[in-house]
Each structure stands twice: as structure tokens, then as C-alpha cells.
Design a protein around this motif. Structure first.
Motif: not given
Length: 90
Positions: A4-5, A16-17, A27-30
């Protein structure tokens, strides 16, 4: 166990996630970065498809005289064939 990134995987973003306790890892912040990632993948897939298509038809660009000769030969044979209107009726 899956990795988990901890930061957004979009190039150039180090946001950060926050991961949910269950479900697929984020995987993406937004949503905007998720869409940007999808657009990049789609663009890359189209580029590769175009390259494969160009390679598939490359021989037509490299050997046009050969194909022109074959087409000319076929057209000549078709023109030399007697047409139904050319044959005499009994």
C-alpha cells in the motif's frame, strides 16, 4: 499481503495517502490525480497501438512499386476479360 503506497503515485505528486482499513488500496491522492493517471495510461496505450499499426502497414510505404505493379496486372486482366455485353447473343 499487498503493498500500500504511502504517497500519490502520479509523477510529481508527493501528497500523502490515507488508506481505508478495508478495500482496495488507494493509489492517488485525489479524483483529479486518478483521472490524470488514467489519461496517461490511455495515451500510452494509444501510442503503442499506433506504433503497432504503423509497423503492420510499413511494407506498403516501403514497397509501393511492387503493389502498384500487382494492382496494374490485376486491372489489366479484368479489362481483358470479355464482358457479358461483348458476347454475341444467339
Amino acid at each position: 499481503m499487498s503493498h500500500r503506497p504511502s504517497t500519490c503515485i502520479l509523477d510529481g505528486c508527493n501528497a500523502p495517502l490515507t488508506q481505508a482499513a478495508t478495500g482496495r488500496p488507494r493509489l492517488y491522492c485525489s479524483e483529479a490525480h486518478r483521472q490524470a493517471g488514467r489519461n496517461r495510461r490511455d495515451a500510452e496505450a494509444r501510442r503503442l497501438a499506433n506504433e503497432r499499426s504503423a509497423e503492420k502497414w510499413r511494407h506498403l510505404r516501403e514497397e509501393p512499386s511492387r503493389y502498384a505493379e500487382l494492382v496494374g496486372h490485376l486491372l489489366a486482366r479484368l479489362r481483358a476479360k470479355p464482358q457479358p455485353s461483348d458476347t454475341p447473343r444467339p
